[in-house]
Motif scaffolding. Structure first.
Motif, short mmCIF file in Angstrom:
data_model
loop_
_atom_site.label_atom_id
_atom_site.label_comp_id
_atom_site.label_asym_id
_atom_site.label_seq_id
_atom_site.Cartn_x
_atom_site.Cartn_y
_atom_site.Cartn_z
N LYS A 175 0.80 -1.23 0.00
CA LYS A 175 0.00 0.00 0.00
C LYS A 175 0.83 1.27 0.00
O LYS A 175 0.29 2.36 -0.15
CB LYS A 175 -0.95 -0.01 1.19
CG LYS A 175 -0.27 0.00 2.54
CD LYS A 175 -1.32 -0.07 3.63
CE LYS A 175 -0.66 -0.22 4.99
NZ LYS A 175 -1.64 -0.34 6.03
N HIS A 176 2.13 1.17 0.16
CA HIS A 176 2.97 2.37 0.26
C HIS A 176 3.39 2.84 -1.13
O HIS A 176 4.25 2.24 -1.77
CB HIS A 176 4.19 2.09 1.14
CG HIS A 176 3.81 1.68 2.52
ND1 HIS A 176 3.36 2.56 3.47
CD2 HIS A 176 3.78 0.46 3.10
CE1 HIS A 176 3.08 1.91 4.58
NE2 HIS A 176 3.32 0.63 4.37
N ASP A 177 2.75 3.91 -1.59
CA ASP A 177 3.06 4.48 -2.90
C ASP A 177 4.09 5.60 -2.79
O ASP A 177 4.90 5.80 -3.68
CB ASP A 177 1.80 5.04 -3.57
CG ASP A 177 0.86 3.94 -3.99
OD1 ASP A 177 1.34 2.87 -4.42
OD2 ASP A 177 -0.37 4.14 -3.88
N LYS A 178 4.02 6.37 -1.72
CA LYS A 178 4.93 7.50 -1.54
C LYS A 178 5.26 7.61 -0.06
O LYS A 178 4.37 7.75 0.77
CB LYS A 178 4.25 8.79 -2.04
CG LYS A 178 5.13 9.99 -1.99
CD LYS A 178 6.22 9.90 -3.04
CE LYS A 178 7.07 11.17 -3.03
NZ LYS A 178 8.42 10.95 -3.46
N VAL A 179 6.55 7.53 0.25
CA VAL A 179 7.02 7.68 1.63
C VAL A 179 7.87 8.95 1.67
O VAL A 179 8.86 9.06 0.97
CB VAL A 179 7.85 6.46 2.08
CG1 VAL A 179 8.39 6.66 3.48
CG2 VAL A 179 7.03 5.18 2.00
N GLU A 180 7.43 9.90 2.48
CA GLU A 180 8.14 11.17 2.60
C GLU A 180 9.24 11.04 3.64
O GLU A 180 8.99 10.69 4.79
CB GLU A 180 7.17 12.29 3.02
CG GLU A 180 6.09 12.59 2.01
CD GLU A 180 6.62 13.22 0.73
OE1 GLU A 180 7.66 13.91 0.78
OE2 GLU A 180 5.99 13.01 -0.32
N LEU A 181 10.46 11.31 3.21
CA LEU A 181 11.61 11.30 4.12
C LEU A 181 12.10 12.73 4.28
O LEU A 181 12.14 13.49 3.31
CB LEU A 181 12.75 10.46 3.55
CG LEU A 181 12.46 8.99 3.28
CD1 LEU A 181 13.68 8.32 2.67
CD2 LEU A 181 12.04 8.28 4.54
N GLY A 182 12.50 13.07 5.47
CA GLY A 182 13.09 14.38 5.67
C GLY A 182 14.53 14.39 5.15
O GLY A 182 15.14 13.34 4.94
N ASP A 183 15.03 15.60 4.90
CA ASP A 183 16.43 15.71 4.47
C ASP A 183 17.38 15.25 5.57
O ASP A 183 18.44 14.71 5.30
CB ASP A 183 16.77 17.16 4.09
CG ASP A 183 16.03 17.60 2.84
OD1 ASP A 183 15.69 16.72 2.01
OD2 ASP A 183 15.80 18.81 2.69
N LYS A 184 16.95 15.48 6.79
CA LYS A 184 17.77 15.08 7.94
C LYS A 184 17.11 13.88 8.61
O LYS A 184 15.91 13.66 8.50
CB LYS A 184 17.90 16.22 8.93
CG LYS A 184 18.72 17.37 8.41
CD LYS A 184 18.97 18.39 9.49
CE LYS A 184 19.89 19.46 8.94
NZ LYS A 184 20.40 20.30 9.99
N LEU A 185 17.92 13.14 9.31
CA LEU A 185 17.46 11.97 10.04
C LEU A 185 16.61 12.39 11.23
O LEU A 185 16.94 13.35 11.92
CB LEU A 185 18.69 11.18 10.52
CG LEU A 185 18.40 9.87 11.24
CD1 LEU A 185 18.03 8.81 10.21
CD2 LEU A 185 19.59 9.43 12.04
N LEU A 205 4.36 -6.16 11.35
CA LEU A 205 4.70 -4.85 11.90
C LEU A 205 3.72 -3.80 11.39
O LEU A 205 3.25 -3.86 10.24
CB LEU A 205 6.12 -4.46 11.49
CG LEU A 205 7.22 -5.29 12.14
CD1 LEU A 205 8.55 -5.09 11.45
CD2 LEU A 205 7.34 -4.93 13.61
N SER A 206 3.44 -2.84 12.23
CA SER A 206 2.56 -1.73 11.83
C SER A 206 3.31 -0.83 10.85
O SER A 206 4.55 -0.88 10.76
CB SER A 206 2.14 -0.93 13.07
OG SER A 206 3.26 -0.24 13.59
N ASP A 207 2.57 0.01 10.16
CA ASP A 207 3.20 0.98 9.26
C ASP A 207 4.13 1.90 10.05
O ASP A 207 5.21 2.26 9.59
CB ASP A 207 2.14 1.81 8.54
CG ASP A 207 1.32 0.98 7.56
OD1 ASP A 207 1.72 -0.15 7.23
OD2 ASP A 207 0.26 1.49 7.13
#
Length: 155
Positions: A49-59, A136-138
């Protein structure tokens, strides 16, 4: 009496072997039907179900720390955080090699991806053990992804 026991043991052996061959043929027909749908499989995104996962520039250090705790509990018995294989492949470089959507889909939906992804099938031939679905949960999967990013040097 001994002949009766031997006859009984041979009968059980023959029965067990015949059931095993039936299971193998049903497994191969199941595998061939799932391979028939690989044409619509996206190897960059995976399946789930994961089409787009937004990651930050920083951890996100807090999220990565929580992910490490979950990974130590659910993943570390089979995976090392280096490039060394344990039961499954090592995690070093995973977040650089795969899209975040692929990682999230694989963590939360491993079975269909193993059935369809040629790279995962090749890994299965090397490791000889299918990755189990850890249910595992999302949210937990996202924390593990952030830990993987930290493991790969994202700051």
């Amino acid at each position: 009496m001994k002949k009766l026991i031997i006859f009984f043991a041979i009968g059980i052996f023959i029965y067990a072997c015949s059931n095993n061959s039936n299971q193998n043929s049903s497994t191969s027909s199941r595998n061939s039907s799932s391979k028939a749908t690989t044409s619509d499989y996206d190897p960059k995104r995976g399946e789930g179900k994961h089409d787009k996962v937004e990651l930050g520039d920083k951890l996100d250090a807090k999220m990565a720390e929580e992910g490490k705790t979950i990974a130590n509990l659910k993943c570390a018995s089979c995976h090392k955080y280096t490039d060394e294989k344990l039961v499954g492949p090592g995690w070093a470089g995973v977040s650089n090699k795969h899209q975040p959507e692929w990682i999230m889909n694989f963590i939360t939906n491993p079975d269909p991806m193993i059935d369809k992804d040629p790279e995962l099938q090749a890994q299965l031939e090397i490791c000889l053990v299918r990755m189990p679905n850890q249910n595992l949960s999302d949210d937990d999967a996202r924390k593990i992804l952030e830990f993987m990013r930290q493991n790969d040097g994202v700051k």
